[in-house]
Design a protein around this motif. Structure first.
Motif, PDB file in Angstrom:
ATOM      1  N   SER A  17     -83.041  23.795   9.082  1.00 17.11           N
ATOM      2  CA  SER A  17     -83.640  24.575   8.019  1.00 17.11           C
ATOM      3  C   SER A  17     -85.253  23.762   7.792  1.00 17.11           C
ATOM      4  N   ARG A  40     -78.419  21.467   5.034  1.00 17.14           N
ATOM      5  CA  ARG A  40     -78.183  20.862   3.515  1.00 17.14           C
ATOM      6  C   ARG A  40     -78.369  21.795   2.595  1.00 17.14           C
ATOM      7  N   ASN A  91     -80.439  19.313  16.456  1.00 18.49           N
ATOM      8  CA  ASN A  91     -81.616  18.742  16.181  1.00 18.49           C
ATOM      9  C   ASN A  91     -81.600  18.019  14.766  1.00 18.49           C
ATOM     10  N   TYR A 156     -84.004   4.325  13.943  1.00 21.74           N
ATOM     11  CA  TYR A 156     -84.262   5.457  14.157  1.00 21.74           C
ATOM     12  C   TYR A 156     -84.405   5.437  16.454  1.00 21.74           C
ATOM     13  N   THR A 191     -94.680  19.153  11.856  1.00 20.23           N
ATOM     14  CA  THR A 191     -93.262  18.989  11.052  1.00 20.23           C
ATOM     15  C   THR A 191     -92.877  19.177  10.009  1.00 20.23           C
ATOM     16  N   ASN A 193     -91.810  17.906   7.720  1.00 23.49           N
ATOM     17  CA  ASN A 193     -91.470  16.142   7.586  1.00 23.49           C
ATOM     18  C   ASN A 193     -91.910  15.143   8.360  1.00 23.49           C
TER      19      ASN A 193
END
Ligand SMILES: NC(=O)c1ccc[n+]([C@@H]2O[C@H](COP(=O)([O-])OP(=O)(O)OC[C@H]3O[C@@H](n4cnc5c(N)ncnc54)[C@H](OP(=O)(O)O)[C@@H]3O)[C@@H](O)[C@H]2O)c1
Length: 267
Positions: A17, A40, A91, A156, A191, A193
């Motif tokens: 997305s 989502r 990803n 992570y 990105t 994020n």
């Protein structure tokens, strides 16, 4: 052979997305592959599907799915039916930056579900079909954080080490069976994020963040040629120092200290 001949006609990008996933979708569409795009956020996927189908002569099927769900692979299969997927890009990822104990264990589990359990299941399902056909490609996104212990990114970073090792292991198992697997170890990449996380620039020597398109282009050039790779020249140099020159203790300290300063973390 081009990417379409090697892995067409349909690629699936999980976590498409925005950011790197959207960049993979654009790059693959440019190569003429039709796309299943999974995430989502319905609006983002619809916009991406419209953008891609107006720019390239390919078909795009958005699938709205929460990849923390234990049956996420089944949910995707229910939507796409028997459609053959010969290129899978996993990803999607969740991350948490901060002291390990400040995050509830339920959140650490969600990170493990999106970053490890669901890709493991998707590789099992789609990989077995690729093996039957003796033709396919798989990209697993990893991170430099997974190259050594990374304080304040613990879960992570551990999941990203898992992704790289899974990719390298299956590269070996499947390399003579027509299925290419690659782990893509990205460093800081601009990105949405990453930008939202507001990292502070703490040293002029810190590697410059890459653009998503740079990471994706290098990955699509390298798939089929190597089990995993570190994207970008300055990340390659940083990793050489961290993994070959410095002691393990020093590398882990550098990583933890850098993350602490970048995000102003106090313990
Ligand atoms: N950006 C960096 O600096 C950097 C550095 C090293 C490695 N990487 C790796 O590169 C990959 C992409 O990074 P990014 O910065 O582009 O990531 P991102 O902005 O966090 O996006 C990840 C994608 O995953 C999807 N996603 C997250 N949780 C999901 C869930 N529960 N179900 C379905 N989809 C979900 C998001 O879509 P929805 O929110 O719409 O669901 C989004 O499309 C990740 O694997 C990351 O570990 C990134």
């Amino acid at each position: 052979m081009n990417l379409k001949e090697r892995y067409g006609p349909v690629a699936l990008v999980a976590g498409a997305s925005e950011g790197l996933g959207a960049a993979f979708a654009h790059a693959l569409a440019r190569e003429g592959l039709n796309l299943v795009i999974v995430a989502r956020r319905k609006k983002n996927l619809e916009t991406l599907a419209m953008e891609i189908s107006s720019h390239y002569s390919v078909e795009v099927w958005p699938v709205y799915c929460d990849l923390t769900a234990p049956d996420a692979t089944g949910q995707i299969r229910d939507v796409i039916g028997d459609m053959k997927i010969n290129l899978l890009v996993y990803n999607a990822a969740l991350s948490y930056i901060g002291p390990y104990l400040d995050n509830p264990v339920s959140e650490h589990i969600r990170i493990a579900e999106v970053n490890m359990l669901t890709p493991m299941k998707m590789l099992h399902h789609f990989g077995s079909r690729m093996m039957d056909e003796k033709r396919g490609g798989i990209v697993l996104m990893s991170s430099l954080a997974g190259n050594q212990g990374s304080g304040f990114l613990a879960t992570y970073a551990a999941t990203k080490a898992f992704n790289r090792i899974l990719a390298e292991s299956l590269w070996y198992e499947w390399k003579t069976r027509g299925v290419d697997v690659i782990g893509c170890c990205a460093g800081a990449t601009l990105t949405p994020n990453y930008i939202l996380s507001k990292p502070k620039k703490i040293s002029i020597f810190a590697p410059k963040p890459q653009l998503p398109e740079e990471v994706v282009d290098e990955c699509l050039l390298k798939i089929g040629k190597t089990p995993s790779f570190i994207s970008g020249r300055s990340n390659k140099i940083a990793c050489f120092l961290m993994n070959q020159i410095f002691s393990l203790k020093r590398s882990i300290n550098i990583m933890g200290d850098t993350t602490r300063k970048m995000y102003g973390i106090r313990d």
